[in-house]
Design an enzyme around this catalytic site. Structure first.
Site, PDB file in Angstrom:
ATOM      1  N   GLY A 134      19.893 -20.355   8.799  1.00 26.30           N
ATOM      2  CA  GLY A 134      19.463 -20.424   7.408  1.00 26.30           C
ATOM      3  C   GLY A 134      19.176 -19.020   6.943  1.00 26.30           C
ATOM      4  N   HIS A 135      19.977 -18.530   6.016  1.00 27.17           N
ATOM      5  CA  HIS A 135      19.799 -17.168   5.520  1.00 27.17           C
ATOM      6  C   HIS A 135      19.473 -17.227   4.042  1.00 27.17           C
ATOM      7  CE1 HIS A 135      21.646 -16.117   9.275  1.00 27.17           C
ATOM      8  NE2 HIS A 135      22.814 -16.625   8.926  1.00 27.17           N
ATOM      9  N   THR A 136      18.373 -16.601   3.652  1.00 26.83           N
ATOM     10  CA  THR A 136      18.016 -16.538   2.241  1.00 26.83           C
ATOM     11  C   THR A 136      18.357 -15.154   1.708  1.00 26.83           C
ATOM     12  OG1 THR A 136      16.245 -18.093   2.626  1.00 26.83           O
ATOM     13  CG2 THR A 136      16.129 -16.821   0.589  1.00 26.83           C
TER      14      THR A 136
ATOM     15  N   THR B 221      14.294 -22.138   6.412  1.00 23.54           N
ATOM     16  CA  THR B 221      15.304 -22.335   5.364  1.00 23.54           C
ATOM     17  C   THR B 221      16.131 -23.579   5.657  1.00 23.54           C
ATOM     18  OG1 THR B 221      15.516 -19.929   5.442  1.00 23.54           O
ATOM     19  CG2 THR B 221      17.100 -21.074   4.084  1.00 23.54           C
ATOM     20  N   THR B 222      16.269 -23.916   6.950  1.00 21.50           N
ATOM     21  CA  THR B 222      17.121 -25.035   7.336  1.00 21.50           C
ATOM     22  C   THR B 222      16.340 -26.339   7.408  1.00 21.50           C
ATOM     23  OG1 THR B 222      18.616 -23.583   8.524  1.00 21.50           O
ATOM     24  CG2 THR B 222      18.661 -25.886   9.169  1.00 21.50           C
TER      25      THR B 222
ATOM     26  N   LYS C 153      18.496 -11.302   8.495  1.00 25.77           N
ATOM     27  CA  LYS C 153      19.901 -10.894   8.711  1.00 25.77           C
ATOM     28  C   LYS C 153      20.724 -11.095   7.446  1.00 25.77           C
ATOM     29  CE  LYS C 153      20.144 -13.859  12.092  1.00 25.77           C
ATOM     30  NZ  LYS C 153      18.731 -14.241  12.238  1.00 25.77           N
TER      31      LYS C 153
ATOM     32  N   GLY D  73      12.934  -2.782   4.961  1.00 25.98           N
ATOM     33  CA  GLY D  73      12.831  -3.750   3.875  1.00 25.98           C
ATOM     34  C   GLY D  73      11.401  -3.836   3.372  1.00 25.98           C
ATOM     35  N   VAL D  74      11.245  -3.747   2.031  1.00 28.74           N
ATOM     36  CA  VAL D  74       9.898  -3.816   1.458  1.00 28.74           C
ATOM     37  C   VAL D  74       9.773  -4.973   0.461  1.00 28.74           C
ATOM     38  CG1 VAL D  74       9.321  -1.389   1.836  1.00 28.74           C
ATOM     39  CG2 VAL D  74      10.553  -2.040  -0.244  1.00 28.74           C
TER      40      VAL D  74
ATOM     41  N   ASP E 146      15.537 -15.490  11.883  1.00 32.97           N
ATOM     42  CA  ASP E 146      14.853 -15.361  10.589  1.00 32.97           C
ATOM     43  C   ASP E 146      14.261 -13.969  10.374  1.00 32.97           C
ATOM     44  OD1 ASP E 146      15.459 -18.070  10.197  1.00 32.97           O
ATOM     45  OD2 ASP E 146      13.673 -18.661  11.312  1.00 32.97           O
TER      46      ASP E 146
ATOM     47  N   GLN F 190      21.221 -16.864  14.431  1.00 30.45           N
ATOM     48  CA  GLN F 190      20.173 -16.857  15.453  1.00 30.45           C
ATOM     49  C   GLN F 190      19.854 -15.426  15.902  1.00 30.45           C
ATOM     50  OE1 GLN F 190      22.969 -19.317  15.937  1.00 30.45           O
ATOM     51  NE2 GLN F 190      21.713 -20.245  14.382  1.00 30.45           N
TER      52      GLN F 190
ATOM     53  N   ARG G 160       7.013 -21.766  10.251  1.00 33.27           N
ATOM     54  CA  ARG G 160       7.371 -20.951  11.413  1.00 33.27           C
ATOM     55  C   ARG G 160       6.109 -20.531  12.154  1.00 33.27           C
ATOM     56  NH1 ARG G 160      11.472 -17.506   7.635  1.00 33.27           N
ATOM     57  NH2 ARG G 160      13.227 -18.941   7.688  1.00 33.27           N
TER      58      ARG G 160
ATOM     59  N   ARG H 204      35.513 -28.821  27.774  1.00 33.63           N
ATOM     60  CA  ARG H 204      36.913 -28.978  27.355  1.00 33.63           C
ATOM     61  C   ARG H 204      37.181 -30.349  26.749  1.00 33.63           C
ATOM     62  NH1 ARG H 204      38.246 -26.616  33.082  1.00 33.63           N
ATOM     63  NH2 ARG H 204      36.421 -27.907  33.353  1.00 33.63           N
TER      64      ARG H 204
ATOM     65  N   LYS I 203      19.843 -10.921   4.279  1.00 29.58           N
ATOM     66  CA  LYS I 203      19.642  -9.849   3.302  1.00 29.58           C
ATOM     67  C   LYS I 203      20.355  -8.579   3.765  1.00 29.58           C
ATOM     68  CE  LYS I 203      16.533  -6.546   1.405  1.00 29.58           C
ATOM     69  NZ  LYS I 203      15.216  -5.929   1.288  1.00 29.58           N
TER      70      LYS I 203
END
Ligand code: GDP
Ligand code: IMO
Ligand code: MG
Length: 427
Positions: free
Chosen positions: A40-42, A298-299, A16, A412-413, A13, A223, A304, A142, A18
């Site tokens: 979970g990527h926002t 997100t998931t 990644k 990132g801002v 989180d 992850q 958090r 296997r 963005k």
């Protein structure tokens, strides 16, 4: 042209999604190489928010071919739910390509994930309950079912039968659950066979040809470094290789073709699920980070766990992944703090550790040694050049850079695609 690997430096989180989206327009392929719908990527584009789980973040960029690599585990129901939801919002998902060798998550994996966690009680991992661990366990044993198995019903039934033989004994006799029938699972999976078939390719070959043709391939991790099954805080990890090495095995691209490794480092630290977290805050400061940073999963929607930046971890991530470029995300979240503690080492029973302790129990007993960096109060969300940042914000970035041992290329801002300071282009 090169392959570029993008990984998380902490416990996930970091932003990644963005960062991948940002690179989208400069690359031809975006490959997800590990994990599944535990991620979970926002991604926020022009004020529109997209939450992605299984699909590579590159799916949002026109002209990019998104690839689900062989190292991924696929829940087919989730795959098509996500595709349909994006299509309904006008996103063209037709370029998506899926590896024939990727493993498939079936209902028994999800059931086993949940019952195992319940069985573990206090020792639980706090998984996302998506069946990730049991699916990778079958792969290593296997006993897995791969995407290509969906296209031969006889083989599929044989594989499902093999996978269920022991599991049904365990489900019934140990966990007191009903056994699952081969018919039920085969039908569950075959339902998607026709729809998935046109997307399935030899993705390793496809990517090799793309690189030969001078195209750029971005390998996007789910992850993060400390959730990696080998290099993370085992056993409180996910079950895949989330570090740069995993990008090669999870995609079929050899290490000699990887040119750059980008690690995403959040300006503070978060963790979801159980496990040690030396800089975790249990006070108002932790609540401040959670609220200001919107730190809810997100998931799973879980709040958090939050704490200060840990430079020992940043340095470790730089070493394990061979990081060439760092991206700092969420610097804006720290605005308003008078001073900002950064963990520079650990104290373990009176002994100072400048590197990640070798043993799990030492890491469990690590208390952070903090250095205080001066904060800033100006709103930085509109800054677009490094020089626009308040002096103390610049100082924070430079200090963390020195502690980590790799240069920051992007800051990132804010969550928006445009809320970004580029110091050095990544592609
Ligand atoms: P991932 O799993 O690494 O892709 O990260 P997540 O998407 O789960 O969590 C990162 C969150 O931070 C998302 O809600 C992003 O929209 C948001 N985000 C990313 N970069 C920034 C940033 O620089 N500032 C702020 N305020 N939010 C950001
Ligand atoms: P992204 O890609 C944060 C955590 C779970 C749990 C552990 C094992 O969004 O950064 P699993 O279901 O994978 O077996 O759970 O790993 N976890 C994550 N934490 N971000 C993620 O993904 C995660 N994926 C798994 O909370 O502690
Ligand atoms: Mg996430």
């Amino acid at each position: 042209m090169p392959a570029i690997v993008l990984v998380g430096a902490q416990w996930g989180d970091e932003g990644k999604g963005k960062a991948t989206d940002l690179l989208g327009s400069a690359v031809e392929y975006v490959v997800k190489f590990n994990g599944g719908n535990n991620a979970g990527h926002t991604v926020v584009i022009d004020g529109e928010t997209y939450a992605l789980h299984l699909l590579p973040s590159g799916i949002l960029t026109p002209g990019v071919t998104p690839v689900i690599g062989n190292g991924v585990v696929i829940d087919l129901a989730v795959l098509f739910e996500e595709i349909d939801a994006l299509e309904a919002r006008g996103i063209d998902t037709s370029p998506l390509v899926i590896s024939a060798n990727a493993h498939v998550i079936a209902s028994y994996h999800r059931v086993l994930d949940k019952v195992t966690e319940r069985f573990l009680g206090k020792r639980k991992i706090g998984t996302t309950g998506r069946g990730i661990g049991p699916t990778y366990a079958d792969k290593m044993n296997r006993l897995g079912v791969r995407v290509q198995d969906l296209f031969d019903e006889k083989i599929l039934r044989q594989k499902v039968e093999g996978a269920l033989e022991l599991k049904n004994q365990i489900l019934a006799k140990i966990y007191n659950r009903r056994a699952i029938s081969v018919d039920e699972v085969s039908e569950e999976l075959l339902r998607y066979a026709d729809r998935v078939r046109p997307m399935v390719r030899d993705t390793s070959l496809l990517l090799a040809k793309a690189l030969d043709d001078d195209q750029t391939v971005l390998l996007e991790a789910g992850q993060a470094t400390l959730l990696d099954v080998d290099h993370g805080t085992y056993p409180f990890v996910t079950s895949s290789s989330a570090t740069a090495g995993g990008a090669c095995t999870g995609s079929g691209i050899p290490p000699t073709r990887v040119d750059r490794v980008v690690a995403i480092l959040k300006a503070y630290t978060t963790r979801v699920g159980e496990g040690p977290f030396p800089t975790e805050l249990h006070d108002d400061a932790g609540d401040f980070l959670r609220e200001a940073g919107g730190e809810f999963g997100t998931t799973t929607g879980r709040p958090r766990r939050c704490g200060w930046l840990d430079a020992v971890i940043a340095r470790y991530a730089v070493r394990i992944n061979g990081v060439t470029d760092l991206v700092m995300t969420k610097l804006d979240v720290l605005t308003g703090l008078e001073s900002i503690p950064v963990c520079v080492a650990y104290d373990v029973g009176g002994v100072r550790h400048d590197e990640m302790p070798m043993s799990q129990s030492d890491f469990h007993h690590a208390t952070p040694v903090f250095e205080e960096l001066p904060g800033w109060s100006e709103d930085i969300s509109g800054c677009r050049r490094f020089e626009d940042l308040p002096k103390n914000a610049q100082g924070y970035v430079r200090a963390v850079e020195e502690m980590s041992g790799a240069p920051f290329s992007v800051i990132g801002v804010g969550p928006g695609r445009e809320q970004t300071i580029v110091i050095r282009d990544l592609v």
